[in-house]
Design a protein around this motif. Structure first.
Motif, PDB file in Angstrom:
ATOM      1  N   GLY A   5       0.824  -1.200   0.000  1.00  0.00           N
ATOM      2  CA  GLY A   5       0.000   0.000   0.000  1.00  0.00           C
ATOM      3  C   GLY A   5       0.854   1.243   0.000  1.00  0.00           C
ATOM      4  O   GLY A   5       2.042   1.229  -0.304  1.00  0.00           O
ATOM      5  N   GLY A   6       0.246   2.347   0.363  1.00  0.00           N
ATOM      6  CA  GLY A   6       0.932   3.628   0.359  1.00  0.00           C
ATOM      7  C   GLY A   6      -0.059   4.758   0.469  1.00  0.00           C
ATOM      8  O   GLY A   6      -1.268   4.547   0.624  1.00  0.00           O
ATOM      9  N   GLY A   7       0.457   5.970   0.381  1.00  0.00           N
ATOM     10  CA  GLY A   7      -0.364   7.153   0.618  1.00  0.00           C
ATOM     11  C   GLY A   7      -1.547   7.285  -0.305  1.00  0.00           C
ATOM     12  O   GLY A   7      -2.594   7.793   0.097  1.00  0.00           O
ATOM     13  N   MET A   8      -1.413   6.832  -1.553  1.00  0.00           N
ATOM     14  CA  MET A   8      -2.492   6.979  -2.513  1.00  0.00           C
ATOM     15  C   MET A   8      -3.333   5.716  -2.636  1.00  0.00           C
ATOM     16  O   MET A   8      -4.468   5.771  -3.105  1.00  0.00           O
ATOM     17  N   THR A   9      -2.821   4.593  -2.235  1.00  0.00           N
ATOM     18  CA  THR A   9      -3.533   3.319  -2.325  1.00  0.00           C
ATOM     19  C   THR A   9      -4.444   3.079  -1.133  1.00  0.00           C
ATOM     20  O   THR A   9      -5.578   2.592  -1.281  1.00  0.00           O
ATOM     21  N   ASN A  10      -3.970   3.429   0.047  1.00  0.00           N
ATOM     22  CA  ASN A  10      -4.660   3.032   1.270  1.00  0.00           C
ATOM     23  C   ASN A  10      -6.075   3.595   1.436  1.00  0.00           C
ATOM     24  O   ASN A  10      -6.964   2.863   1.899  1.00  0.00           O
ATOM     25  N   PRO A  11      -6.347   4.871   1.084  1.00  0.00           N
ATOM     26  CA  PRO A  11      -7.725   5.350   1.250  1.00  0.00           C
ATOM     27  C   PRO A  11      -8.734   4.537   0.448  1.00  0.00           C
ATOM     28  O   PRO A  11      -9.819   4.216   0.934  1.00  0.00           O
ATOM     29  N   VAL A  12      -8.355   4.173  -0.773  1.00  0.00           N
ATOM     30  CA  VAL A  12      -9.252   3.402  -1.626  1.00  0.00           C
ATOM     31  C   VAL A  12      -9.366   1.970  -1.115  1.00  0.00           C
ATOM     32  O   VAL A  12     -10.463   1.396  -1.082  1.00  0.00           O
ATOM     33  N   ALA A  13      -8.248   1.384  -0.693  1.00  0.00           N
ATOM     34  CA  ALA A  13      -8.274   0.010  -0.178  1.00  0.00           C
ATOM     35  C   ALA A  13      -9.198  -0.108   1.018  1.00  0.00           C
ATOM     36  O   ALA A  13      -9.987  -1.063   1.123  1.00  0.00           O
ATOM     37  N   VAL A  14      -9.137   0.855   1.930  1.00  0.00           N
ATOM     38  CA  VAL A  14     -10.005   0.822   3.112  1.00  0.00           C
ATOM     39  C   VAL A  14     -11.449   1.105   2.721  1.00  0.00           C
ATOM     40  O   VAL A  14     -12.383   0.424   3.172  1.00  0.00           O
ATOM     41  N   SER A  15     -11.672   2.089   1.880  1.00  0.00           N
ATOM     42  CA  SER A  15     -13.028   2.443   1.476  1.00  0.00           C
ATOM     43  C   SER A  15     -13.725   1.295   0.762  1.00  0.00           C
ATOM     44  O   SER A  15     -14.916   1.053   0.958  1.00  0.00           O
ATOM     45  N   ASP A  32      -9.446  -3.198   6.495  1.00  0.00           N
ATOM     46  CA  ASP A  32     -10.381  -2.636   7.478  1.00  0.00           C
ATOM     47  C   ASP A  32      -9.864  -1.342   8.082  1.00  0.00           C
ATOM     48  O   ASP A  32     -10.647  -0.473   8.471  1.00  0.00           O
ATOM     49  N   LEU A  33      -8.533  -1.243   8.198  1.00  0.00           N
ATOM     50  CA  LEU A  33      -7.870  -0.090   8.771  1.00  0.00           C
ATOM     51  C   LEU A  33      -6.695   0.275   7.882  1.00  0.00           C
ATOM     52  O   LEU A  33      -6.161  -0.576   7.165  1.00  0.00           O
ATOM     53  N   GLY A  34      -6.264   1.535   7.949  1.00  0.00           N
ATOM     54  CA  GLY A  34      -5.099   1.906   7.173  1.00  0.00           C
ATOM     55  C   GLY A  34      -4.550   3.255   7.579  1.00  0.00           C
ATOM     56  O   GLY A  34      -5.292   4.128   8.044  1.00  0.00           O
ATOM     57  N   PHE A  35      -3.250   3.412   7.414  1.00  0.00           N
ATOM     58  CA  PHE A  35      -2.612   4.709   7.604  1.00  0.00           C
ATOM     59  C   PHE A  35      -2.700   5.481   6.290  1.00  0.00           C
ATOM     60  O   PHE A  35      -2.423   4.940   5.218  1.00  0.00           O
ATOM     61  N   VAL A  36      -3.081   6.750   6.379  1.00  0.00           N
ATOM     62  CA  VAL A  36      -3.139   7.612   5.195  1.00  0.00           C
ATOM     63  C   VAL A  36      -2.695   9.012   5.601  1.00  0.00           C
ATOM     64  O   VAL A  36      -2.701   9.361   6.784  1.00  0.00           O
ATOM     65  N   ALA A  53     -13.105   7.576  -2.370  1.00  0.00           N
ATOM     66  CA  ALA A  53     -13.077   6.817  -1.114  1.00  0.00           C
ATOM     67  C   ALA A  53     -14.127   7.374  -0.160  1.00  0.00           C
ATOM     68  O   ALA A  53     -13.814   7.913   0.898  1.00  0.00           O
ATOM     69  N   SER A  54     -15.385   7.223  -0.541  1.00  0.00           N
ATOM     70  CA  SER A  54     -16.468   7.806   0.247  1.00  0.00           C
ATOM     71  C   SER A  54     -16.827   6.971   1.463  1.00  0.00           C
ATOM     72  O   SER A  54     -17.594   7.411   2.316  1.00  0.00           O
ATOM     73  N   ASN A  55     -16.279   5.751   1.569  1.00  0.00           N
ATOM     74  CA  ASN A  55     -16.642   4.854   2.662  1.00  0.00           C
ATOM     75  C   ASN A  55     -15.525   4.731   3.696  1.00  0.00           C
ATOM     76  O   ASN A  55     -15.428   3.742   4.403  1.00  0.00           O
ATOM     77  N   ALA A  56     -14.666   5.767   3.781  1.00  0.00           N
ATOM     78  CA  ALA A  56     -13.592   5.787   4.780  1.00  0.00           C
ATOM     79  C   ALA A  56     -13.946   6.767   5.893  1.00  0.00           C
ATOM     80  O   ALA A  56     -14.523   7.833   5.637  1.00  0.00           O
ATOM     81  N   ARG A  57     -13.591   6.421   7.123  1.00  0.00           N
ATOM     82  CA  ARG A  57     -13.868   7.272   8.284  1.00  0.00           C
ATOM     83  C   ARG A  57     -12.617   7.341   9.166  1.00  0.00           C
ATOM     84  O   ARG A  57     -11.836   6.389   9.241  1.00  0.00           O
ATOM     85  N   ALA A  58     -12.450   8.438   9.864  1.00  0.00           N
ATOM     86  CA  ALA A  58     -11.271   8.643  10.703  1.00  0.00           C
ATOM     87  C   ALA A  58     -11.419   7.927  12.041  1.00  0.00           C
ATOM     88  O   ALA A  58     -12.483   7.941  12.657  1.00  0.00           O
ATOM     89  N   ILE A  59     -10.316   7.322  12.482  1.00  0.00           N
ATOM     90  CA  ILE A  59     -10.209   6.739  13.819  1.00  0.00           C
ATOM     91  C   ILE A  59      -9.320   7.631  14.692  1.00  0.00           C
ATOM     92  O   ILE A  59      -9.725   8.067  15.778  1.00  0.00           O
TER      93      ILE A  59
END
Length: 332
Positions: free
Chosen positions: A66-76, A81-85, A106-112
């Motif tokens: 993963g990475g900065g541009m991959t992780n938001p989409v992967a989680v969304s 289930d979780l990811g650093f972005v 990535a509309s289905n991502a939420r902040a923890i």
């Protein structure tokens, strides 16, 4: 005999930890390739989550990709289930900004957790290149008829898009610079060697202070940090990467505080994660803040209360995380 067996079963029930009867939940946490700071964080965060107490017995698989541009989409999309972005990438992904996110928002991502650390955009050049070429600023390098050989991470990282925005501020682009033979995108593990071998001149990165590759580069090759103009910094601020000062002494070769742009790191979850699971892991991570800070000096300044606020969480909080923060009195 039957009475004895019944008593033995009852005794076993009372001596077996209640956690053994908690619901088992497997979580996937996407980080990045080995060598990056998020990869290192993943193991410790996973251990804390797995040791958490609550209605669920949580286990964590850290995905070393993963990475900065991959992780938001992967989680969304539920691939993790979780990811650093980075906060900037989370916003770009949510809003579909740029070719990387067009049609796959990535509309289905939420902040923890928000505001975990600051990642600084750095432009570091080999000292001998600067002395030989006479090019001392980023603007001069981009405008030169003979530009330096820039090296940066491949697609999947947010570095190429940040670099593109910086070139864009000066009337160029990543594609334009690539057409001029000035761009090499390569895996993190090979960057330091390229600079040592003088097969690259300038390294563009976006990372927290102490990141492994930048540390190796500056310890093994004499480097200088190259300034960008206010025009570039203002353009980056408009795109979600505000101006910041990287502290003096962050790396060898750094002369004073380095004026640049930055992006904070956040931990996100899929919006469909069970609220109780999100609550349990949020509480565990926040309440182990001291362990996290002691393990990772780059996270020593993380303030969980500040991270719960909109300017550091950036995107909408997961309901489970929001419930924990409300209980602490940190948000309404």
């Amino acid at each position: 005999m039957k009475h004895l067996r019944t008593a033995a079963i009852a005794a076993a029930l009372f001596t077996t930890p209640l956690a053994a009867y908690a619901d088992q939940v497997q979580l996937r946490l996407i980080s990045q390739e080995p060598g990056g700071s998020w990869y290192s964080y993943g193991s410790t965060f996973g251990e804390i989550i797995e040791a958490s107490e609550g209605a669920h017995k949580l286990s964590v698989e850290v995905l070393p990709r993963g990475g900065g541009m991959t992780n938001p989409v992967a989680v969304s999309q539920g691939a993790a289930d979780l990811g650093f972005v980075s906060a900037a990438a989370a916003v770009w992904a949510r809003d579909g900004i740029g070719e990387e996110f067009k049609g796959r928002e990535a509309s289905n991502a939420r902040a923890i957790l928000g505001g975990l650390q600051l990642a600084y955009t750095t432009i570091a050049a080999r000292r001998d290149y600067v002395e030989r070429s006479g090019l001392k600023t980023f603007d001069e390098m981009v405008a030169s008829d003979n530009p330096p050989r820039f090296v940066l991470k491949p697609a999947g990282s947010q570095v190429p898009i940040l670099a593109n925005y910086m070139f864009e501020a000066l009337g160029s682009s990543l594609e334009d610079m690539r057409g001029r033979g000035a761009i090499t995108q390569i895996s993190t593990a090979q960057i330091a060697q390229m600079l040592r071998d003088a097969t690259a001149d300038v390294y563009i990165e976006n990372s927290p202070v102490g990141q492994a590759t930048m540390s190796e580069v500056t310890l093994t090759t004499p480097m200088v940090f190259i300034p960008a103009s206010q025009k570039v910094l203002d353009h980056m601020t408009q795109l979600g990467a505000p101006e910041a000062q990287m502290p003096e002494g962050s790396y060898p070769g750094q002369d004073g505080a380095y004026l640049t742009s930055m992006t904070p790191t956040i931990l996100i979850a899929n919006a469909d994660m069970d609220e109780e699971v999100a609550y349990q892991l949020t509480r565990a991570l926040v309440e182990q803040r001291e362990r996290i800070a002691a393990t990772f000096p780059a996270l020593a300044d993380w303030n969980p209360e500040a991270g719960a606020q909109p300017d550091q969480a950036v995107i909408e909080l997961h309901p489970g995380a929001a419930r924990y923060y409300r209980e602490r009195g940190w948000i309404q």
